[in-house]
Write a protein that holds these residues in place. Structure first.
Motif, PDB file in Angstrom:
ATOM      1  N   THR A   1       0.824  -1.203   0.000  1.00 55.39           N
ATOM      2  CA  THR A   1       0.000   0.000   0.000  1.00 55.39           C
ATOM      3  C   THR A   1       0.863   1.260   0.000  1.00 55.39           C
ATOM      4  O   THR A   1       1.894   1.314   0.676  1.00 55.39           O
ATOM      5  CB  THR A   1      -0.921  -0.009   1.239  1.00 55.39           C
ATOM      6  N   CYS A   2       0.446   2.262  -0.756  1.00 55.69           N
ATOM      7  CA  CYS A   2       1.187   3.528  -0.776  1.00 55.69           C
ATOM      8  C   CYS A   2       0.840   4.319   0.482  1.00 55.69           C
ATOM      9  O   CYS A   2      -0.332   4.516   0.779  1.00 55.69           O
ATOM     10  CB  CYS A   2       0.804   4.328  -2.023  1.00 55.69           C
ATOM     11  N   SER A   3       1.874   4.770   1.186  1.00 56.32           N
ATOM     12  CA  SER A   3       1.602   5.461   2.447  1.00 56.32           C
ATOM     13  C   SER A   3       1.178   6.904   2.221  1.00 56.32           C
ATOM     14  O   SER A   3       0.738   7.584   3.140  1.00 56.32           O
ATOM     15  CB  SER A   3       2.835   5.404   3.353  1.00 56.32           C
ATOM     16  N   ALA A   4       1.303   7.398   0.963  1.00 58.67           N
ATOM     17  CA  ALA A   4       0.901   8.779   0.691  1.00 58.67           C
ATOM     18  C   ALA A   4      -0.546   8.857   0.219  1.00 58.67           C
ATOM     19  O   ALA A   4      -1.301   9.708   0.683  1.00 58.67           O
ATOM     20  CB  ALA A   4       1.831   9.394  -0.351  1.00 58.67           C
ATOM     21  N   CYS A   5      -0.957   7.947  -0.702  1.00 54.44           N
ATOM     22  CA  CYS A   5      -2.307   8.076  -1.258  1.00 54.44           C
ATOM     23  C   CYS A   5      -3.191   6.871  -0.980  1.00 54.44           C
ATOM     24  O   CYS A   5      -4.401   6.907  -1.250  1.00 54.44           O
ATOM     25  CB  CYS A   5      -2.252   8.340  -2.768  1.00 54.44           C
ATOM     26  N   GLY A   6      -2.627   5.780  -0.479  1.00 56.79           N
ATOM     27  CA  GLY A   6      -3.457   4.624  -0.140  1.00 56.79           C
ATOM     28  C   GLY A   6      -3.695   3.673  -1.299  1.00 56.79           C
ATOM     29  O   GLY A   6      -4.390   2.675  -1.172  1.00 56.79           O
TER      30      GLY A   6
ATOM     31  N   HIS B   1       7.709   2.690  -5.302  1.00 55.87           N
ATOM     32  CA  HIS B   1       7.340   3.801  -6.180  1.00 55.87           C
ATOM     33  C   HIS B   1       5.867   3.658  -6.513  1.00 55.87           C
ATOM     34  O   HIS B   1       5.439   2.626  -7.017  1.00 55.87           O
ATOM     35  CB  HIS B   1       8.192   3.788  -7.457  1.00 55.87           C
ATOM     36  N   CYS B   2       5.095   4.715  -6.220  1.00 48.61           N
ATOM     37  CA  CYS B   2       3.656   4.625  -6.453  1.00 48.61           C
ATOM     38  C   CYS B   2       3.327   5.119  -7.857  1.00 48.61           C
ATOM     39  O   CYS B   2       3.705   6.223  -8.240  1.00 48.61           O
ATOM     40  CB  CYS B   2       2.909   5.463  -5.414  1.00 48.61           C
ATOM     41  N   ASN B   3       2.625   4.301  -8.633  1.00 45.34           N
ATOM     42  CA  ASN B   3       2.273   4.672 -10.009  1.00 45.34           C
ATOM     43  C   ASN B   3       1.132   5.682 -10.044  1.00 45.34           C
ATOM     44  O   ASN B   3       0.930   6.359 -11.036  1.00 45.34           O
ATOM     45  CB  ASN B   3       1.851   3.428 -10.794  1.00 45.34           C
ATOM     46  N   SER B   4       0.410   5.747  -8.946  1.00 45.56           N
ATOM     47  CA  SER B   4      -0.761   6.612  -8.966  1.00 45.56           C
ATOM     48  C   SER B   4      -0.437   8.057  -8.566  1.00 45.56           C
ATOM     49  O   SER B   4      -0.891   8.994  -9.198  1.00 45.56           O
ATOM     50  CB  SER B   4      -1.815   5.978  -8.057  1.00 45.56           C
ATOM     51  N   CYS B   5       0.402   8.229  -7.498  1.00 47.13           N
ATOM     52  CA  CYS B   5       0.706   9.602  -7.086  1.00 47.13           C
ATOM     53  C   CYS B   5       2.182   9.957  -7.229  1.00 47.13           C
ATOM     54  O   CYS B   5       2.579  11.097  -6.984  1.00 47.13           O
ATOM     55  CB  CYS B   5       0.238   9.855  -5.657  1.00 47.13           C
ATOM     56  N   GLY B   6       2.997   9.004  -7.594  1.00 49.64           N
ATOM     57  CA  GLY B   6       4.412   9.294  -7.828  1.00 49.64           C
ATOM     58  C   GLY B   6       5.272   9.289  -6.581  1.00 49.64           C
ATOM     59  O   GLY B   6       6.453   9.613  -6.640  1.00 49.64           O
ATOM     60  N   PHE B   7       4.696   8.893  -5.429  1.00 46.98           N
ATOM     61  CA  PHE B   7       5.440   8.856  -4.166  1.00 46.98           C
ATOM     62  C   PHE B   7       6.543   7.800  -4.238  1.00 46.98           C
ATOM     63  O   PHE B   7       6.322   6.672  -4.652  1.00 46.98           O
ATOM     64  CB  PHE B   7       4.455   8.541  -3.035  1.00 46.98           C
ATOM     65  N   THR B   8       7.756   8.181  -3.854  1.00 45.09           N
ATOM     66  CA  THR B   8       8.871   7.251  -3.875  1.00 45.09           C
ATOM     67  C   THR B   8       9.536   7.246  -2.508  1.00 45.09           C
ATOM     68  O   THR B   8       9.754   8.316  -1.933  1.00 45.09           O
ATOM     69  CB  THR B   8       9.911   7.657  -4.951  1.00 45.09           C
TER      70      THR B   8
END
Ligand SMILES: [Zn+2]
Length: 362
Positions: free
Chosen positions: A322-327, A341-348
């Protein structure tokens, strides 16, 4: 009032070590005698009580254990009480039916005769029928001494002392830091613990020199004649290397868990899949996993003692994916992906830190 247990290594002389081994034998014989008389009662359709079992054992004990008069009777008495507890657990469905204790199994006996029947003075403990035995460290707690158990691991002796202590005495010497924040903790095999604030605690690997010693001790053992004296010596040497390595692991677990508890106002951890662990046949992995759940247990009790709330995420919570920035939840994440690396919000972010942030209580 709260209960504290401390396990301390003993430093007995030869005579004391022999006596302690005899007491372990006496406890084992008493347990097995209690088991067989209880079983014979079941076969005849009469349910034997603790009183019946004790009476039968006392009538027979000189035949089955000729040295019993030189032993402390606490060893046999407590063994029979333990057997009775095992029967109670069996009746309530908690345990399977008790099995006989083997000579080759873990050796131990309970030495006390109720609360405060055993004395501890600085670095020594007075055991019934054995006398003052040296301990390698002092008892950390003050209060009434409850259960005292003597046990043997390989050729080392330990005493485990239960203390009923006042709450005022249980405040351990470690201090909590001032600006504490909620912390999420992700555990792993390479990095023992990663916190949501980015700090990492490495799992201290046993030094190379220990691995070399381990291999050498294993080789030496394999060349000895099975059950010969030299085989026994080689076996105890191998066991002591294993013991050293387990001490190193335990030490790093204690240091990391204490450091985390000191800085946390609340702690979030994951739930390890224990039934999954039991299915795993690969021994090395099994040991690593077992030590991880031990680490989490340590973290839990240390947090509880200091009143720090601890939350466990559900076993099915995908903390790593799970992405900790956008879920957003990734479908796939392999162990080799060290960076998230999150494909949805770009959080790395570092993979373990991402998981730790997800576990952090809000
Ligand atoms: Zn995202």
């Amino acid at each position: 009032m709260s209960l504290r247990t401390q396990k301390i290594q003993l430093n007995p002389n030869n005579k004391q070590a022999t006596l302690m081994a005899q007491h372990c034998g006496y406890a084992r014989v008493a347990y097995n005698a209690a088991l067989s008389s209880f079983k014979s009662g079941l076969d005849d359709g009469n349910w034997k009580t603790l009183y019946d079992i004790k009476k039968e054992f006392n009538a027979r004990k000189r035949d089955i254990f000729p040295w019993c008069d030189e032993m402390s009777q606490n060893a046999s008495k407590n063994a029979i009480h333990n057997f009775n507890d095992a029967v109670k657990r069996w009746k309530s469905g908690q345990n399977r039916f008790p099995v006989p204790k083997k000579r080759s199994g873990k050796q131990s006996y309970q030495a006390d005769n109720g609360t405060n029947s055993i004395r501890v003075e600085r670095k020594r403990v007075k055991l019934p029928a054995i006398g003052w035995v040296r301990m390698t460290e002092e008892l950390r707690w003050t209060g009434d001494i409850g259960r005292v158990t003597v046990s043997r691991k390989d050729d080392k002796w330990f005493v485990s002392i239960l203390v009923h202590t006042d709450d005022a005495n249980t405040m351990v010497q470690i201090s909590l830091i001032d600006d504490r924040l909620p912390v999420g903790v992700d555990v792993g095999i390479n990095t023992l613990a990663t916190c949501s604030d980015g700090t990492k605690y490495e799992n201290r690997r046993p030094l190379k020199v220990h691995l070399r010693k381990l291999r050498r001790a294993g080789r030496t053992l394999s060349r000895k004649v099975y059950l010969s004296n030299n085989w026994r010596k080689a076996k105890s040497r191998l066991a002591s290397v294993h013991y050293r390595i387990s001490c190193i692991r335990e030490d790093s677990h204690h240091k990391a868990s204490t450091a985390i508890v000191r800085k946390a106002s609340a702690i979030g951890i994951e739930t390890l899949n224990v039934s999954g662990l039991l299915k795993n046949k690969k021994l090395a992995k099994h040991i690593a996993d077992a030590s991880l759940s031990r680490f989490l247990t340590m973290l839990k009790y240390k947090a509880e003692r200091r009143g720090i709330p601890i939350t466990e995420a559900s076993m099915f919570f995908a903390s790593s994916k799970t992405c900790s920035a956008c879920g957003n939840k990734k479908a796939e994440l392999t162990l080799s992906d060290r960076t998230y690396h999150c494909n949805s919000c770009g959080f790395t972010c570092d993979r373990d830190v991402n998981a730790a942030i997800n576990l952090c209580p809000t």
